[in-house]
Design a protein around this motif. Structure first.
Motif, PDB file in Angstrom:
ATOM      1  N   SER A   1       4.556   1.059  13.322  1.00  0.00           N
ATOM      2  CA  SER A   1       5.148   2.157  14.079  1.00  0.00           C
ATOM      3  C   SER A   1       5.280   3.397  13.194  1.00  0.00           C
ATOM      4  CB  SER A   1       6.524   1.751  14.612  1.00  0.00           C
ATOM      5  OG  SER A   1       7.436   1.577  13.530  1.00  0.00           O
ATOM      6  N   LEU A   2       5.433   4.559  13.839  1.00  0.00           N
ATOM      7  CA  LEU A   2       5.616   5.789  13.073  1.00  0.00           C
ATOM      8  C   LEU A   2       6.912   5.744  12.277  1.00  0.00           C
ATOM      9  CD1 LEU A   2       4.427   8.538  15.596  1.00  0.00           C
ATOM     10  CD2 LEU A   2       3.166   7.495  13.707  1.00  0.00           C
ATOM     11  N   GLY A   3       7.937   5.085  12.836  1.00  0.00           N
ATOM     12  CA  GLY A   3       9.185   4.947  12.109  1.00  0.00           C
ATOM     13  C   GLY A   3       8.995   4.184  10.812  1.00  0.00           C
ATOM     14  N   GLN A   4       8.214   3.107  10.856  1.00  0.00           N
ATOM     15  CA  GLN A   4       7.936   2.342   9.639  1.00  0.00           C
ATOM     16  C   GLN A   4       7.101   3.147   8.656  1.00  0.00           C
ATOM     17  OE1 GLN A   4       6.363  -1.112  11.975  1.00  0.00           O
ATOM     18  NE2 GLN A   4       7.564  -2.331  10.536  1.00  0.00           N
ATOM     19  N   LEU A   5       6.149   3.917   9.176  1.00  0.00           N
ATOM     20  CA  LEU A   5       5.299   4.723   8.299  1.00  0.00           C
ATOM     21  C   LEU A   5       6.109   5.793   7.588  1.00  0.00           C
ATOM     22  CD1 LEU A   5       2.402   5.478   7.349  1.00  0.00           C
ATOM     23  CD2 LEU A   5       2.294   7.028   9.308  1.00  0.00           C
TER      24      LEU A   5
ATOM     25  N   ASP B   1       9.832   7.328   0.317  1.00  0.00           N
ATOM     26  CA  ASP B   1      10.793   8.418   0.456  1.00  0.00           C
ATOM     27  C   ASP B   1      10.094   9.746   0.701  1.00  0.00           C
ATOM     28  OD1 ASP B   1      12.840   6.617   0.054  1.00  0.00           O
ATOM     29  OD2 ASP B   1      12.951   6.994  -2.110  1.00  0.00           O
ATOM     30  N   THR B   2       8.878   9.864   0.191  1.00  0.00           N
ATOM     31  CA  THR B   2       8.136  11.128   0.324  1.00  0.00           C
ATOM     32  C   THR B   2       6.966  10.976   1.302  1.00  0.00           C
ATOM     33  OG1 THR B   2       6.779  10.519  -1.582  1.00  0.00           O
ATOM     34  CG2 THR B   2       8.768  11.824  -2.014  1.00  0.00           C
ATOM     35  N   ALA B   3       7.192  10.245   2.388  1.00  0.00           N
ATOM     36  CA  ALA B   3       6.098   9.939   3.320  1.00  0.00           C
ATOM     37  C   ALA B   3       5.484  11.202   3.924  1.00  0.00           C
ATOM     38  CB  ALA B   3       6.597   9.009   4.424  1.00  0.00           C
ATOM     39  N   THR B   4       6.321  12.149   4.363  1.00  0.00           N
ATOM     40  CA  THR B   4       5.779  13.367   4.986  1.00  0.00           C
ATOM     41  C   THR B   4       4.970  14.179   3.980  1.00  0.00           C
ATOM     42  OG1 THR B   4       7.900  14.472   4.526  1.00  0.00           O
ATOM     43  CG2 THR B   4       7.598  13.498   6.722  1.00  0.00           C
ATOM     44  N   GLN B   5       5.432  14.230   2.739  1.00  0.00           N
ATOM     45  CA  GLN B   5       4.655  14.947   1.714  1.00  0.00           C
ATOM     46  C   GLN B   5       3.329  14.234   1.448  1.00  0.00           C
ATOM     47  OE1 GLN B   5       7.851  14.339   1.677  1.00  0.00           O
ATOM     48  NE2 GLN B   5       9.057  15.822   0.513  1.00  0.00           N
ATOM     49  N   GLU B   6       3.326  12.901   1.477  1.00  0.00           N
ATOM     50  CA  GLU B   6       2.093  12.151   1.267  1.00  0.00           C
ATOM     51  C   GLU B   6       1.108  12.386   2.406  1.00  0.00           C
ATOM     52  OE1 GLU B   6       1.206  10.381  -1.451  1.00  0.00           O
ATOM     53  OE2 GLU B   6       3.045  11.175  -2.323  1.00  0.00           O
ATOM     54  N   ILE B   7       1.620  12.504   3.625  1.00  0.00           N
ATOM     55  CA  ILE B   7       0.741  12.788   4.771  1.00  0.00           C
ATOM     56  C   ILE B   7       0.084  14.152   4.593  1.00  0.00           C
ATOM     57  CG2 ILE B   7       0.710  13.256   7.255  1.00  0.00           C
ATOM     58  CD1 ILE B   7       2.925  11.147   7.547  1.00  0.00           C
ATOM     59  N   LYS B   8       0.856  15.136   4.200  1.00  0.00           N
ATOM     60  CA  LYS B   8       0.301  16.477   3.970  1.00  0.00           C
ATOM     61  C   LYS B   8      -0.688  16.469   2.800  1.00  0.00           C
ATOM     62  CE  LYS B   8       1.561  19.433   6.980  1.00  0.00           C
ATOM     63  NZ  LYS B   8       0.518  20.151   7.760  1.00  0.00           N
ATOM     64  N   HIS B   9      -0.361  15.698   1.773  1.00  0.00           N
ATOM     65  CA  HIS B   9      -1.263  15.609   0.619  1.00  0.00           C
ATOM     66  C   HIS B   9      -2.602  14.994   1.024  1.00  0.00           C
ATOM     67  CE1 HIS B   9      -2.623  15.336  -3.456  1.00  0.00           C
ATOM     68  NE2 HIS B   9      -2.584  14.018  -3.482  1.00  0.00           N
TER      69      HIS B   9
ATOM     70  N   LEU C   1       0.829  -1.207   0.000  1.00  0.00           N
ATOM     71  CA  LEU C   1       0.000   0.000   0.000  1.00  0.00           C
ATOM     72  C   LEU C   1       0.863   1.256   0.000  1.00  0.00           C
ATOM     73  CD1 LEU C   1      -2.810  -0.875   2.598  1.00  0.00           C
ATOM     74  CD2 LEU C   1      -2.863  -1.126   0.118  1.00  0.00           C
ATOM     75  N   LYS C   2       0.321   2.301  -0.570  1.00  0.00           N
ATOM     76  CA  LYS C   2       0.952   3.607  -0.481  1.00  0.00           C
ATOM     77  C   LYS C   2       0.588   4.246   0.857  1.00  0.00           C
ATOM     78  CE  LYS C   2       0.888   4.406  -5.481  1.00  0.00           C
ATOM     79  NZ  LYS C   2       0.436   5.299  -6.578  1.00  0.00           N
ATOM     80  N   VAL C   3       1.328   5.299   1.223  1.00  0.00           N
ATOM     81  CA  VAL C   3       1.089   5.961   2.507  1.00  0.00           C
ATOM     82  C   VAL C   3      -0.339   6.487   2.583  1.00  0.00           C
ATOM     83  CG1 VAL C   3       1.703   7.968   3.919  1.00  0.00           C
ATOM     84  CG2 VAL C   3       3.501   6.547   2.932  1.00  0.00           C
ATOM     85  N   ILE C   4      -0.842   7.054   1.483  1.00  0.00           N
ATOM     86  CA  ILE C   4      -2.217   7.578   1.480  1.00  0.00           C
ATOM     87  C   ILE C   4      -3.217   6.457   1.736  1.00  0.00           C
ATOM     88  CG2 ILE C   4      -4.008   8.535  -0.022  1.00  0.00           C
ATOM     89  CD1 ILE C   4      -2.048  10.451  -1.128  1.00  0.00           C
ATOM     90  N   ASP C   5      -2.993   5.288   1.132  1.00  0.00           N
ATOM     91  CA  ASP C   5      -3.901   4.159   1.347  1.00  0.00           C
ATOM     92  C   ASP C   5      -3.825   3.645   2.784  1.00  0.00           C
ATOM     93  OD1 ASP C   5      -4.851   4.173  -1.250  1.00  0.00           O
ATOM     94  OD2 ASP C   5      -3.227   2.902  -1.985  1.00  0.00           O
ATOM     95  N   ILE C   6      -2.635   3.694   3.383  1.00  0.00           N
ATOM     96  CA  ILE C   6      -2.501   3.287   4.790  1.00  0.00           C
ATOM     97  C   ILE C   6      -3.309   4.220   5.692  1.00  0.00           C
ATOM     98  CG2 ILE C   6      -0.870   3.010   6.694  1.00  0.00           C
ATOM     99  CD1 ILE C   6       1.252   2.261   4.664  1.00  0.00           C
ATOM    100  N   LEU C   7      -3.248   5.519   5.425  1.00  0.00           N
ATOM    101  CA  LEU C   7      -3.995   6.489   6.232  1.00  0.00           C
ATOM    102  C   LEU C   7      -5.495   6.360   6.015  1.00  0.00           C
ATOM    103  CD1 LEU C   7      -1.738   9.659   5.725  1.00  0.00           C
ATOM    104  CD2 LEU C   7      -1.718   8.024   7.624  1.00  0.00           C
ATOM    105  N   ARG C   8      -5.881   5.950   4.822  1.00  0.00           N
ATOM    106  CA  ARG C   8      -7.293   5.828   4.497  1.00  0.00           C
ATOM    107  C   ARG C   8      -7.902   4.542   5.063  1.00  0.00           C
ATOM    108  NH1 ARG C   8      -6.918   7.262  -1.067  1.00  0.00           N
ATOM    109  NH2 ARG C   8      -7.476   9.434  -0.934  1.00  0.00           N
ATOM    110  N   LYS C   9      -7.077   3.608   5.441  1.00  0.00           N
ATOM    111  CA  LYS C   9      -7.521   2.280   5.843  1.00  0.00           C
ATOM    112  C   LYS C   9      -8.500   2.338   7.012  1.00  0.00           C
ATOM    113  CE  LYS C   9      -5.292  -2.228   6.425  1.00  0.00           C
ATOM    114  NZ  LYS C   9      -5.735  -2.843   5.185  1.00  0.00           N
TER     115      LYS C   9
ATOM    116  N   THR D   1       9.225   5.810   6.885  1.00  0.00           N
ATOM    117  CA  THR D   1      10.211   5.250   5.949  1.00  0.00           C
ATOM    118  C   THR D   1       9.569   4.347   4.900  1.00  0.00           C
ATOM    119  OG1 THR D   1      10.639   3.410   7.485  1.00  0.00           O
ATOM    120  CG2 THR D   1      12.067   5.352   7.651  1.00  0.00           C
ATOM    121  N   HIS D   2       8.234   4.250   4.906  1.00  0.00           N
ATOM    122  CA  HIS D   2       7.529   3.408   3.948  1.00  0.00           C
ATOM    123  C   HIS D   2       7.739   3.908   2.531  1.00  0.00           C
ATOM    124  CE1 HIS D   2       4.546   0.318   3.018  1.00  0.00           C
ATOM    125  NE2 HIS D   2       3.997   1.174   2.165  1.00  0.00           N
TER     126      HIS D   2
END
Length: 565
Positions: free
Chosen positions: A456-460, A465-473, A417-425, A462-463
């Protein structure tokens, strides 16, 4: 070389016919054309036969078995190929004697022909033997079973499955698997496709009778929505209603629910036949007075569909409480049992043949197991356990525990899954009324969201390279002034850990939130986590004690005065 062998057909049993050459047996042999006939695979017919029951055949295990179906071997299939073959046994009183011939490997296609088998040297127009093709045609009226042999898509070796005899003898994750095509699932797919075509045509001259659940759909909610709509369609006595299940999430969000995707595929349900909430304009039908809603798993509609409340005609909930819509005449409280249990009971009383199929029984069983914590939590009722036993066929060779562990694993697996899909889960939102920045200005309505993750947040972070940008998106897509990511996982020592990451829209909002956390330190003791790469408007914390997500939700509702949305 073994002696000649053949199979005989009888109306009440499968018989084994063996021809003896020794004169000692001649006095024991009798001919009964009404009960049996013989296929002589060695080119000669016998005038005297002896029939032996299936139980007697066990003594001949050392002999080479004769298959009663012709087989055609072809080239090995490609990696993604699927093999269909139809198993058409003789007429028998039980399906237990129906077996697929053993093969050493599934690395070939096995096509079972229903054409007549002509023994070498036997004339095709024999008057003494019945037509084999006719017998096969007659057997089709009894039962047909269709199987597919395909390459297993999921590796089960990483899942902590319970020990079972099936795992011991067959291995945990064979590369190939034989799957029986479910007749009940086929009927369900035909229903879903027909209703979706009707909706796309505008449901002319009829009411849209939509069954809809809550806006945070899980396996139990989706399974009960689909099956309750199917039940209402089968039992309603009017042609004025077009009854359809509406999955209360966007189709794109299904990618985040890997457990639900796996279950639908496993139950042979075509996902293209499902209708998602973003694919039908319910307000259009409500505007012209042609909408009737059935609400599942709650006493009222989600906030985003609250404007459709006048169209609610039925409520089905597994929690007791007063209905938010007093005009609704049909309100069913399922006595704290799973909604899937209630639906399964309805089918058991009206159309039990639907539950015979493995696909339908697995769909409902999965909902019951996840809703009840594998039949162990405090809300699990005796009715849940009874219906789970009734649906046990849906669990497959690994049993209820195995099915439950697979679903849990798929729910927590975020590898692909992408970071956005993980947050949407697992995402919830709240409407916040007020001015969060504390500036003298007019009141506004904003939203706060909470995503729950199982890593963990560490895994999220580093999931990708652009994880923080994906969270903001993701925060911008959902139009959130504040996003809280709540992590719950087990560390290497199997100790449960809880972490949170907060992303605010502005530095002023973050400052107010940190002040709120400090004033509630006894309820939410936090320890700062220093994570490289975090933006200025993001903060990460570890919670010093085990705190439930419900507690964090209540604190979010307190912050600035919020209402759950």
């Amino acid at each position: 070389m073994g002696s000649p062998r053949a199979f005989a057909l009888q109306s009440d049993q499968e018989s084994y016919v063996r021809r003896r050459e020794d004169p000692y047996y001649q006095g024991l042999l009798t001919k009964n054309d009404d009960q049996a006939f013989t296929f002589d695979f060695h080119g000669s017919t016998s005038s005297q036969n002896i029939s032996r029951s299936i139980s007697d055949i066990d003594d001949t295990r050392h002999e080479k078995p004769v298959s009663y179906m012709s087989a055609k071997l072809t080239a090995p299939p490609s990696e993604d190929s699927v093999t269909d073959f139809v198993f058409e046994p003789f007429k028998q009183s039980s399906e237990k004697s129906s077996k697929v011939p053993k093969t050493g490997s599934f690395a070939f296609l096995s096509t079972l022909s229903d054409s007549s088998y002509n023994s070498p040297g036997d004339p095709q127009d024999s008057e003494n033997e019945p037509d084999y093709q006719t017998l096969l045609d007659e057997s089709k009226s009894t039962f047909d079973k269709t199987y597919v042999v395909n390459k297993r898509k999921m590796d089960l070796s990483s899942i902590p499955l319970p020990q079972s005899a099936a795992s011991f003898y067959s291995g945990i994750s064979p590369q190939m698997e034989v799957v029986e095509l479910c007749e009940s699932s086929k009927r369900l797919n035909l229903y879903l496709k027909a209703q979706k075509d009707e909706v796309y045509a505008g449901v002319p001259g009829r009411f849209l009778h939509a069954v809809i659940g809550q806006d945070v759909p899980d396996v139990g909610s989706v399974a009960s929505t689909i099956m309750y709509a199917f039940y209402l369609h089968k039992t309603q006595n009017t042609d004025q209603l077009c009854t359809v299940p509406v999955i209360n999430m966007k189709r794109a969000d299904l990618n985040a629910h890997t457990d639900l995707q796996w279950l639908l595929d496993s139950c042979q349900i075509d996902q293209t036949n499902l209708i998602f909430v973003d694919e039908v304009d319910l307000s259009y039908y409500d505007l012209f007075g042609s909408l009737k809603l059935v609400v599942l798993n709650g006493h009222k509609l989600p906030v985003k569909q609250e404007a459709l409340k006048d169209a609610v005609v039925e409520i089905l909930t597994c929690r007791k409480g007063e209905s938010a819509y007093p005009w609704v005449e049909i309100v069913t409280e399922t006595e704290d049992c799973s909604c899937c249990t209630f639906v399964a009971e309805k089918f058991a009383l009206t159309s039990p043949e639907i539950l015979v199929g493995k696909g339908i029984s697995r769909l409902l069983l999965a909902g019951i197991l996840l809703d009840s914590g594998n039949l162990t939590n405090a809300h699990c009722s005796s009715k849940d356990k009874y219906l789970a036993t009734l649906l046990i066929q849906g669990a497959g060779r690994l049993g209820c525990n195995g099915l439950y562990q697979i679903l849990r694993y798929k729910k927590q697996d975020v590898t692909n899954l992408k970071v956005i899909d993980i947050l949407r889960k697992d995402f919830k939102r709240w409407a916040r009324v007020g001015n969060p920045d504390g500036v003298n200005a007019r009141l506004t309505v904003s939203h706060i969201g909470m995503s729950s993750v199982t890593i963990s947040l560490g895994q999220l972070l580093t999931h990708e390279d652009t994880a923080t940008q994906e969270i903001k998106h993701f925060q911008q897509l959902e139009k959130l002034r504040l996003l809280m990511i709540v992590s719950g996982y087990n560390d290497t020592k199997n100790n449960f850990k809880r972490e949170i990451l907060v992303s605010a829209e502005s530095a002023e909002l973050m400052k107010n939130l940190l002040f709120f956390f400090n004033s509630n330190a006894t309820k939410l003791p936090l320890k700062v986590l220093h994570r490289p790469g975090l933006r200025e408007d993001m903060r990460a914390f570890e919670i010093d004690k085990v705190i439930s997500r419900k507690t964090i939700e209540r604190l979010l509702e307190e912050f600035g005065g919020t209402s759950k949305g």
